[in-house]
Design an enzyme around this catalytic site. Sequence first.
Site: not given
Length: 318
Positions: A73, A117, A140
């Site tokens: 990322k 995460q 997200d």
Amino acid sequence: MPLRNLLKIESMILRKVKSKVETLLLKGMPVSDTIRSGLEPRVKSLNEDGIVPQLAAIIIGDDPASQVYVRNKSRAFDKLDCKSHTYQLEADSNKQDVLALIDTLNHDEEVHGILIQLPLPGHLDSKTILHAVSPEKDVDGFHPENLGLLLEGNPIFIPCTPHGILEILKYYEICVSGRHAVIVGRSNIVGKPMFALLAQKFEMGNATVTICHTGTKDLTAHTKQADIIIAAAGSPNMITGDMIKAGVDIIDVGINRVNDDSEKGYKLIGDVNTESVMGIANSVTPVPGGVGPMTITMLLVNTVMSAEKNRELIACQS
Ligand code: GUN
């Protein structure tokens, strides 16, 4: 055996070989490259206004797959002149510390996207942590407010993997409307949002959707009827050639590490036994190199969009 019978067998074999379709490999890189190129002028315009789209990624513990994901990322964000800051917390971090960090980031005007995460260490309740992220920075798309908007048909942030899958289907001109999509796996990250998207009445949806999971009695009975299969169960080689019908389009979301004797000590394989579906399926995404490259690209899309929304908001206020 008489010659007549031999010729019959030969013609049967030939027919079988001829009827085998050439299965198209749906590679993610060309899709990802096209989308990232489209982002470049948007990032440049933001940069000219003194704004650098910024992601804050929180990673708790040292799950090796998560470490690789977060590293990739950061690289992708740097490449596009966006910022990505990783907050690495100890595996035994307590809820209060994590919530305090999220609160700081929620109020940091330079941060446009916050990513937690997953998976989290067992002692942390993922709902409590994900719900603490400001819905305006939830790139997200996991906050209940964003999931609700998605179900309603007015999404702001679409979860990255399902969004990436739609982009693959669109790029390779795979028809969705009116077809029967079977999703295998009901996770909050892929299965459930994928269901909401494919069932929605819009260009890349309007499908009849079945969702299969560990409670499904006869998985093959469902996958055999599918025009599209989304395999997202996290179970290596679960979908095999004998479970599908000819002409199906298959999206393999699985990224499973299996040990081998290579230098790395493992290889990545999908939820689909790719070899066994070749010649039967119309198309299949490879693993690696299919859905994988799309997830980070869609995270970039959501973060840039968040920065643009923030710029609009500031312009309205001044
Ligand atoms: N872990 C595996 N996939 C994802 C994802 O898309 N987002 C986050 N935050 N964690 C993940």
